[in-house]
Every structure is written in C-alpha cells, then in structure tokens.
Design a protein around this motif. Structure first.
Motif, PDB file in Angstrom:
ATOM      1  N   SER A  64       0.822  -1.209   0.000  1.00 22.84           N
ATOM      2  CA  SER A  64       0.000   0.000   0.000  1.00 22.84           C
ATOM      3  C   SER A  64       0.858   1.262   0.000  1.00 22.84           C
ATOM      4  O   SER A  64       0.621   2.196  -0.773  1.00 22.84           O
ATOM      5  CB  SER A  64      -0.928  -0.025   1.223  1.00 22.84           C
ATOM      6  N   TRP A  65       1.886   1.284   0.844  1.00 22.46           N
ATOM      7  CA  TRP A  65       2.747   2.466   0.897  1.00 22.46           C
ATOM      8  C   TRP A  65       3.621   2.603  -0.350  1.00 22.46           C
ATOM      9  O   TRP A  65       3.904   3.719  -0.793  1.00 22.46           O
ATOM     10  CB  TRP A  65       3.592   2.471   2.167  1.00 22.46           C
ATOM     11  N   PHE A  68       1.547   4.195  -2.854  1.00 21.38           N
ATOM     12  CA  PHE A  68       1.485   5.624  -2.547  1.00 21.38           C
ATOM     13  C   PHE A  68       2.703   6.352  -3.112  1.00 21.38           C
ATOM     14  O   PHE A  68       2.572   7.405  -3.741  1.00 21.38           O
ATOM     15  CB  PHE A  68       1.402   5.814  -1.029  1.00 21.38           C
ATOM     16  N   MET A  76      -3.707   4.219  -2.683  1.00 21.15           N
ATOM     17  CA  MET A  76      -3.823   3.484  -1.412  1.00 21.15           C
ATOM     18  C   MET A  76      -5.246   2.967  -1.250  1.00 21.15           C
ATOM     19  O   MET A  76      -6.203   3.695  -1.467  1.00 21.15           O
ATOM     20  CB  MET A  76      -3.458   4.374  -0.233  1.00 21.15           C
ATOM     21  N   THR A 109      10.275  -3.395  -2.614  1.00 23.53           N
ATOM     22  CA  THR A 109      10.778  -2.228  -1.873  1.00 23.53           C
ATOM     23  C   THR A 109      12.203  -1.909  -2.281  1.00 23.53           C
ATOM     24  O   THR A 109      12.533  -0.756  -2.587  1.00 23.53           O
ATOM     25  CB  THR A 109      10.722  -2.490  -0.355  1.00 23.53           C
ATOM     26  N   LEU A 125      -0.935  13.069   1.908  1.00 26.12           N
ATOM     27  CA  LEU A 125      -1.496  11.856   2.493  1.00 26.12           C
ATOM     28  C   LEU A 125      -2.985  11.792   2.186  1.00 26.12           C
ATOM     29  O   LEU A 125      -3.643  12.827   2.066  1.00 26.12           O
ATOM     30  CB  LEU A 125      -1.282  11.846   4.004  1.00 26.12           C
ATOM     31  N   TRP A 137       3.893  13.241   2.706  1.00 23.40           N
ATOM     32  CA  TRP A 137       5.008  12.360   3.071  1.00 23.40           C
ATOM     33  C   TRP A 137       5.889  12.146   1.858  1.00 23.40           C
ATOM     34  O   TRP A 137       5.413  11.884   0.753  1.00 23.40           O
ATOM     35  CB  TRP A 137       4.498  11.013   3.562  1.00 23.40           C
ATOM     36  N   VAL A 142       8.053   7.605   4.043  1.00 23.33           N
ATOM     37  CA  VAL A 142       7.369   6.322   3.896  1.00 23.33           C
ATOM     38  C   VAL A 142       8.299   5.183   4.308  1.00 23.33           C
ATOM     39  O   VAL A 142       7.898   4.271   5.035  1.00 23.33           O
ATOM     40  CB  VAL A 142       6.855   6.130   2.455  1.00 23.33           C
ATOM     41  N   HIS A 145       8.577   5.016   7.956  1.00 23.09           N
ATOM     42  CA  HIS A 145       7.349   4.432   8.503  1.00 23.09           C
ATOM     43  C   HIS A 145       7.367   2.908   8.346  1.00 23.09           C
ATOM     44  O   HIS A 145       6.983   2.185   9.276  1.00 23.09           O
ATOM     45  CB  HIS A 145       6.124   5.021   7.810  1.00 23.09           C
ATOM     46  N   LEU A 146       7.816   2.417   7.201  1.00 19.71           N
ATOM     47  CA  LEU A 146       7.868   0.969   6.993  1.00 19.71           C
ATOM     48  C   LEU A 146       8.868   0.304   7.934  1.00 19.71           C
ATOM     49  O   LEU A 146       8.627  -0.813   8.410  1.00 19.71           O
ATOM     50  CB  LEU A 146       8.197   0.639   5.530  1.00 19.71           C
TER      51      LEU A 146
END
Length: 171
Positions: A64-65, A68, A76, A109, A125, A137, A142, A145-146
């Motif tokens: 999802s991120w 984004f 998302m 990733t 966001l 962001w 991101v 955050h992950l």
C-alpha cells in the motif's frame, strides 16, 4: 553497500534505509521459523494477532505504501469491510505462501528504493482521521514508517512465538 535483485548497487542513505529495513524484515520472518500453519495462525494473547497474520498485514502495508510512493494517495486502498482479515490467516492460506508474498514485497521495496530519482519526492497523504490534514510524506518518510511498522510487528511476533513454544527471535 547493499546489492539488490535488480543488480543495482545502492549506497549512502538508501543503503542505510534498506539495511535497517532488511534487519527488521529478517526478524519478522525469522520468528516464523519451523512453525506449522496451525501455529502460525494461533492467537496466544488476548489480541487477534498471530504470527502469520502479522506477516500478512506487514506485506499488505508495504504494498500500500509503495503504491502511494509510485502513484500518490489515490493508489492506497482504504480499510473498508473485511480489513480484519488482513490481520489473520484465512482458510487456505499457508505460512509458506505468506512468507513468499512477504519476500516479494521486500524485493519490490528494494527495487523501488534503488530506482527512485529522489527520496524527497512527496505526495499528500490520503484523508484519514489518523493523518494530519494537509500533510505530505516523502518517499524517505514512507521508508521510515515501513521500518517502524516492521520493527513494531516483529516485536509483537516475538511475544506470540515465545508463547507458542518458548522460542525467541532476540535474546
């Protein structure tokens, strides 16, 4: 230096981010070592969480991120109906399948981080009660955050694993 599957070498900040994320990815996956599907689906605390469910959840969060980062807030998916199923193993799901999907999310990733022209590129966001209105962001934010999400859930998984058979990921 970190070398990733697409045969690009990343250095500096990108390598540091990927190395840190990779360490926490390892801890989360390692927590599942040697478990049966039934053990991976087991709830050992009062929460709904299981090791398999945590791996499934983190995989979905990563995708999802990354969506984004690539396409903005429209990409998302919302919580919607059935979001609880994202935290548990459903009939027919296997730990092997969940770990394979998790590894794929890691490869995606790594490839994205290596190919992004700028970690400062940002998007607003999506509107949600847990995001500050008007916040943006960057790709870097991101990734941070992950890292936090993965580390937090690796800790949850470690507690669950210890309750299953006494095995510990760390310690």
């Amino acid at each position: 230096m970190t070398t990733i599957a697409i045969e690009k070498t990343v250095t500096g900040e990108r390598a540091d981010l990927l190395e840190t994320l990779g360490k926490h990815r390892f801890f989360l996956a390692f927590t599942a070592r040697g478990l049966t599907d039934e053990q991976a689906a087991a709830r050992t605390t009062v929460s709904e969480l299981s090791i398999g469910g945590l791996i499934k959840h983190v995989t979905a969060v990563v995708h999802s991120w990354l969506d984004f980062v690539e396409r903005g807030p429209e990409a998302m998916s919302g919580g919607g109906d059935g979001w609880e199923d994202g935290f548990r193993m459903l009939p027919g799901e296997t730990l092997t399948g969940l770990l394979t999907a998790y590894e794929e999310a890691g490869r995606r990733t790594d490839a994205l981080v290596a190919s992004l022209p700028d970690l400062d590129a940002s998007h607003p966001l999506p509107e949600a009660p847990w995001f500050e209105p008007g916040a943006r962001w960057s790709a870097r934010r991101v990734l941070l955050h992950l890292i936090a999400e993965t580390a937090q859930h690796a800790g949850h998984a470690d507690i669950i694993r210890e309750a299953i058979d006494g095995a510990k990921t760390m310690g």
